[in-house]
Design a protein around this motif. Structure first.
Motif, PDB file in Angstrom:
ATOM      1  N   MET A 112       0.849  -1.165   0.000  1.00 40.89           N
ATOM      2  CA  MET A 112       0.000   0.000   0.000  1.00 40.89           C
ATOM      3  C   MET A 112       0.897   1.232   0.000  1.00 40.89           C
ATOM      4  N   CYS A 113       0.403   2.308  -0.586  1.00 39.85           N
ATOM      5  CA  CYS A 113       1.212   3.519  -0.612  1.00 39.85           C
ATOM      6  C   CYS A 113       0.327   4.762  -0.578  1.00 39.85           C
ATOM      7  N   LEU A 114       0.895   5.831  -0.059  1.00 36.58           N
ATOM      8  CA  LEU A 114       0.244   7.135  -0.030  1.00 36.58           C
ATOM      9  C   LEU A 114       0.976   8.019  -1.014  1.00 36.58           C
ATOM     10  N   ARG A 115       0.272   8.498  -2.018  1.00 38.65           N
ATOM     11  CA  ARG A 115       0.889   9.379  -3.010  1.00 38.65           C
ATOM     12  C   ARG A 115       0.439  10.799  -2.768  1.00 38.65           C
ATOM     13  N   SER A 116       1.371  11.707  -2.856  1.00 40.59           N
ATOM     14  CA  SER A 116       1.049  13.124  -2.729  1.00 40.59           C
ATOM     15  C   SER A 116       2.004  13.911  -3.603  1.00 40.59           C
ATOM     16  N   ASN A 117       1.719  15.192  -3.731  1.00 40.78           N
ATOM     17  CA  ASN A 117       2.570  16.038  -4.563  1.00 40.78           C
ATOM     18  C   ASN A 117       3.643  16.733  -3.739  1.00 40.78           C
ATOM     19  N   GLY A 118       3.916  16.240  -2.553  1.00 42.53           N
ATOM     20  CA  GLY A 118       4.982  16.784  -1.738  1.00 42.53           C
ATOM     21  C   GLY A 118       4.607  18.043  -0.978  1.00 42.53           C
ATOM     22  N   GLU A 119       3.334  18.397  -0.961  1.00 40.04           N
ATOM     23  CA  GLU A 119       2.903  19.570  -0.202  1.00 40.04           C
ATOM     24  C   GLU A 119       2.971  19.261   1.294  1.00 40.04           C
ATOM     25  N   ASN A 120       2.839  20.261   2.111  1.00 37.44           N
ATOM     26  CA  ASN A 120       3.038  20.128   3.552  1.00 37.44           C
ATOM     27  C   ASN A 120       1.960  19.340   4.286  1.00 37.44           C
ATOM     28  N   GLU A 121       0.803  19.113   3.678  1.00 41.09           N
ATOM     29  CA  GLU A 121      -0.270  18.462   4.422  1.00 41.09           C
ATOM     30  C   GLU A 121       0.052  17.022   4.816  1.00 41.09           C
ATOM     31  N   TYR A 122       1.044  16.402   4.189  1.00 49.27           N
ATOM     32  CA  TYR A 122       1.377  15.018   4.514  1.00 49.27           C
ATOM     33  C   TYR A 122       2.754  14.890   5.159  1.00 49.27           C
ATOM     34  N   PHE A 123       3.190  15.891   5.893  1.00 50.23           N
ATOM     35  CA  PHE A 123       4.516  15.849   6.477  1.00 50.23           C
ATOM     36  C   PHE A 123       4.527  15.929   7.996  1.00 50.23           C
ATOM     37  N   SER A 124       3.410  15.714   8.661  1.00 53.07           N
ATOM     38  CA  SER A 124       3.427  15.756  10.121  1.00 53.07           C
ATOM     39  C   SER A 124       4.166  14.531  10.655  1.00 53.07           C
ATOM     40  N   GLY A 125       4.842  14.720  11.748  1.00 56.31           N
ATOM     41  CA  GLY A 125       5.594  13.624  12.350  1.00 56.31           C
ATOM     42  C   GLY A 125       4.713  12.466  12.746  1.00 56.31           C
ATOM     43  N   GLN A 126       3.523  12.775  13.229  1.00 59.47           N
ATOM     44  CA  GLN A 126       2.594  11.732  13.654  1.00 59.47           C
ATOM     45  C   GLN A 126       2.158  10.880  12.455  1.00 59.47           C
ATOM     46  N   LEU A 127       1.858  11.524  11.332  1.00 59.05           N
ATOM     47  CA  LEU A 127       1.442  10.779  10.143  1.00 59.05           C
ATOM     48  C   LEU A 127       2.592   9.933   9.611  1.00 59.05           C
ATOM     49  N   ILE A 128       3.780  10.503   9.557  1.00 63.32           N
ATOM     50  CA  ILE A 128       4.937   9.757   9.055  1.00 63.32           C
ATOM     51  C   ILE A 128       5.191   8.526   9.930  1.00 63.32           C
ATOM     52  N   GLY A 129       5.096   8.706  11.243  1.00 66.80           N
ATOM     53  CA  GLY A 129       5.270   7.575  12.158  1.00 66.80           C
ATOM     54  C   GLY A 129       4.224   6.500  11.944  1.00 66.80           C
ATOM     55  N   TYR A 130       2.985   6.916  11.743  1.00 65.07           N
ATOM     56  CA  TYR A 130       1.895   5.959  11.501  1.00 65.07           C
ATOM     57  C   TYR A 130       2.151   5.179  10.213  1.00 65.07           C
ATOM     58  N   LEU A 131       2.530   5.871   9.152  1.00 69.89           N
ATOM     59  CA  LEU A 131       2.781   5.209   7.874  1.00 69.89           C
ATOM     60  C   LEU A 131       3.908   4.183   8.008  1.00 69.89           C
ATOM     61  N   GLN A 132       4.960   4.548   8.719  1.00 70.26           N
ATOM     62  CA  GLN A 132       6.074   3.620   8.917  1.00 70.26           C
ATOM     63  C   GLN A 132       5.646   2.409   9.734  1.00 70.26           C
ATOM     64  N   THR A 133       4.864   2.646  10.788  1.00 68.03           N
ATOM     65  CA  THR A 133       4.387   1.556  11.633  1.00 68.03           C
ATOM     66  C   THR A 133       3.537   0.573  10.837  1.00 68.03           C
ATOM     67  N   GLU A 134       2.705   1.088   9.953  1.00 69.82           N
ATOM     68  CA  GLU A 134       1.802   0.248   9.175  1.00 69.82           C
ATOM     69  C   GLU A 134       2.436  -0.289   7.894  1.00 69.82           C
ATOM     70  N   GLY A 135       3.672   0.107   7.617  1.00 70.85           N
ATOM     71  CA  GLY A 135       4.353  -0.370   6.416  1.00 70.85           C
ATOM     72  C   GLY A 135       3.826   0.256   5.130  1.00 70.85           C
TER      73      GLY A 135
END
Length: 78
Positions: free
Chosen positions: A1-24
Motif C-alpha cells: 500500500m502507498c500514499l501518493r502526494s505532490n509533496g505539499e506540507n499536508e502530509y509531512f506531520s511527524g505523527q502521520l509519518i510515524g503511523y505510515l512507517q508503523t503500518e508499512g
C-alpha cells in the motif's frame, strides 16, 4: 500500500509519518505544481466528497458527521 502526494506540507506531520512507517505504508511523491499528474486522486477525492455530502443532505444530518460519512463512502466504494 502507498500514499501518493505532490509533496505539499499536508502530509509531512511527524505523527502521520510515524503511523505510515508503523503500518508499512510507503510514501511516493509526484512533482509539485503539476496537477495533471494527480488527476486520478483528485477525481477519487471528488467522488468521495460528493457521495458523503449526498448522504448527509439526504438524511438531514449535521456536518459534524462528515468523517463518518466519508468513512462509510470509502468502505462502500471498496
Amino acid at each position: 500500500m502507498c500514499l501518493r502526494s505532490n509533496g505539499e506540507n499536508e502530509y509531512f506531520s511527524g505523527q502521520l509519518i510515524g503511523y505510515l512507517q508503523t503500518e508499512g505504508i510507503l510514501r511516493e511523491f509526484s512533482y509539485k505544481y503539476m496537477p495533471q499528474l494527480n488527476g486520478v486522486a483528485k477525481r477519487k477525492n471528488r467522488t468521495i466528497a460528493e457521495a458523503a455530502r449526498t448522504m448527509l443532505e439526504e438524511k438531514y444530518m449535521p456536518k459534524s458527521y462528515w468523517a463518518e460519512a466519508v468513512s462509510t463512502t470509502v468502505y462502500l466504494l471498496h
